[in-house]
Design a protein around this motif. Structure first.
Motif, short mmCIF file in Angstrom:
data_model
loop_
_atom_site.label_atom_id
_atom_site.label_comp_id
_atom_site.label_asym_id
_atom_site.label_seq_id
_atom_site.Cartn_x
_atom_site.Cartn_y
_atom_site.Cartn_z
N GLU A 100 18.63 -13.11 19.91
CA GLU A 100 19.69 -12.11 19.81
C GLU A 100 20.18 -11.99 18.38
O GLU A 100 20.39 -10.89 17.86
CB GLU A 100 20.84 -12.49 20.75
N ALA A 101 20.36 -13.14 17.72
CA ALA A 101 20.82 -13.12 16.34
C ALA A 101 19.78 -12.48 15.41
O ALA A 101 20.14 -11.86 14.40
CB ALA A 101 21.14 -14.54 15.87
N ALA A 102 18.51 -12.63 15.75
CA ALA A 102 17.45 -12.05 14.92
C ALA A 102 17.16 -10.60 15.28
O ALA A 102 16.27 -9.98 14.69
CB ALA A 102 16.17 -12.88 15.06
N GLY A 103 17.89 -10.06 16.25
CA GLY A 103 17.68 -8.67 16.65
C GLY A 103 16.48 -8.47 17.55
O GLY A 103 16.03 -7.33 17.73
N LEU A 104 15.95 -9.55 18.11
CA LEU A 104 14.79 -9.44 18.99
C LEU A 104 15.29 -9.35 20.43
O LEU A 104 15.53 -10.36 21.09
CB LEU A 104 13.87 -10.66 18.81
N ARG A 105 15.46 -8.14 20.90
CA ARG A 105 16.06 -7.94 22.22
C ARG A 105 15.03 -7.50 23.27
O ARG A 105 15.39 -6.99 24.32
CB ARG A 105 17.18 -6.90 22.13
N ALA A 106 13.77 -7.66 22.98
CA ALA A 106 12.74 -7.24 23.93
C ALA A 106 11.61 -8.26 23.93
O ALA A 106 11.38 -8.97 22.95
CB ALA A 106 12.18 -5.86 23.57
N TYR A 107 10.92 -8.34 25.05
CA TYR A 107 9.78 -9.23 25.21
C TYR A 107 8.55 -8.39 25.59
O TYR A 107 8.64 -7.44 26.37
CB TYR A 107 10.02 -10.27 26.31
N VAL A 108 7.42 -8.77 25.04
CA VAL A 108 6.18 -8.11 25.40
C VAL A 108 5.67 -8.71 26.70
O VAL A 108 5.66 -9.93 26.88
CB VAL A 108 5.12 -8.31 24.29
N ARG A 109 5.29 -7.83 27.63
CA ARG A 109 4.79 -8.33 28.92
C ARG A 109 3.40 -8.93 28.72
O ARG A 109 2.47 -8.26 28.30
CB ARG A 109 4.72 -7.19 29.94
N GLU A 110 3.27 -10.23 29.03
CA GLU A 110 2.00 -10.91 28.86
C GLU A 110 1.17 -10.88 30.14
O GLU A 110 -0.05 -10.82 30.09
CB GLU A 110 2.24 -12.35 28.43
N ALA A 111 1.83 -10.94 31.28
CA ALA A 111 1.09 -10.96 32.54
C ALA A 111 0.59 -9.55 32.85
O ALA A 111 1.27 -8.56 32.60
CB ALA A 111 2.00 -11.45 33.67
N PRO A 112 -0.61 -9.45 33.39
CA PRO A 112 -1.12 -8.12 33.76
C PRO A 112 -0.33 -7.55 34.93
O PRO A 112 0.27 -8.30 35.71
CB PRO A 112 -2.58 -8.40 34.15
N PRO A 113 -0.29 -6.24 35.07
CA PRO A 113 0.43 -5.65 36.20
C PRO A 113 -0.21 -6.07 37.51
O PRO A 113 -1.43 -6.28 37.59
CB PRO A 113 0.28 -4.14 35.96
N PRO A 114 0.58 -6.27 38.56
CA PRO A 114 0.02 -6.72 39.85
C PRO A 114 -0.91 -5.67 40.44
O PRO A 114 -0.70 -4.46 40.28
CB PRO A 114 1.28 -6.91 40.72
#
Length: 260
Positions: free
Chosen positions: A114-128
């Motif tokens: 949050e302090a670094a401004g990283l408010r999102a994660y890349v989805r690593e798992a494939p969609p079901p």
């Protein structure tokens, strides 16, 4: 004149936070033995806390009682138990402290992002890989609904008195499925509009459309459209269509239960 003596205490969010601080400061593993070793330090902090902020003592007292019980049991000789006992308070407290440490580490990691401004994660798992309930073969449900609206516009509702009781359905979804199954067994694709050729009014159209959706879900047919706004065709999957006389298995709030 004597000056009032004050004690400045570090702030801990709760008793587990204090326990974790004491154990990590001594570089111990989270075990029953470690908890017993830091009991005296915990009680010293609690004694100082009672003088500074009595209102925050209640939660710490509960854990203090469990620590004193744990330490007394470890100091006193215990009779050997033949049968396996349930998890004692010490093991439960150690397990709760380990879970608290994991949550605290995750919270610190999220705070850094949050302090670094990283408010999102890349989805690593494939969609079901979900099993499709319908097989429109490129034709969306919105396309089918648009075609249905065109059919309904051709069959406006008849005028009725406002005090007239709503008429019961003359035709059910199950009956329409039987009719559609007979048409699918003949093979050969046909246009979407042909389904509604024998429908008298809007209720019949709706029943036929629901029957079509059910047959698509059961895998008896697919719908095809070569390009946007082109005619929609129904393509039978003859090998999946049940034989004549077999009752389709499905549930619908718009249908009556199958006859026994």
């Amino acid at each position: 004149m004597t000056e009032e003596f004050t004690v400045q205490l570090p702030f801990f969010e709760g008793p587990l936070d204090l326990l974790l601080h004491l154990i990590e400061r001594r570089e111990l593993d989270i075990t029953k033995v470690s908890l017993a070793m830091v009991t005296d330090e915990y009680m010293a902090y609690l004694a100082a806390l009672e003088r500074v902020d009595p209102g925050r003592v209640a939660d710490f007292l509960v854990v203090a009682a469990r620590l004193l019980l744990l330490k007394s049991r470890m100091l006193l000789p215990q009779e050997r138990q033949e049968e396996e006992e349930e998890e004692d308070d010490g093991e439960a407290l150690a397990r709760a402290l380990e879970a608290y440490r994991q949550f605290k580490q995750i919270a610190e990691l999220l705070a850094e992002r949050e302090a670094a401004g990283l408010r999102a994660y890349v989805r690593e798992a494939p969609p079901p890989d979900l099993e499709p309930r319908l097989s429109p073969n490129g034709v969306s449900v919105n396309d089918l609904l648009a075609a249905l609206r065109d059919i309904l516009r051709q069959k406006p509702p008849p005028p009725e008195s406002v005090d007239k009781v709503v008429r019961p359905l003359r035709v059910t979804v199950r009956q329409r499925i039987r009719t559609l199954a007979a048409r699918l067994r003949q093979g050969g694709r046909f246009r979407f509009e042909e389904l509604f050729a024998g429908d008298v009014d809007r209720q019949d159209v709706i029943a036929t459309f629901l029957a079509l959706l059910e047959t698509l879900k059961l895998g008896w047919a697919r719908v095809e459209q070569e390009k946007p706004f082109a005619p929609i065709y129904i393509e039978p999957i003859v090998e999946n269509v049940p034989a004549e006389g077999e009752e389709p298995e499905f549930t619908s709030e718009f249908d009556e239960p199958p006859a026994e």
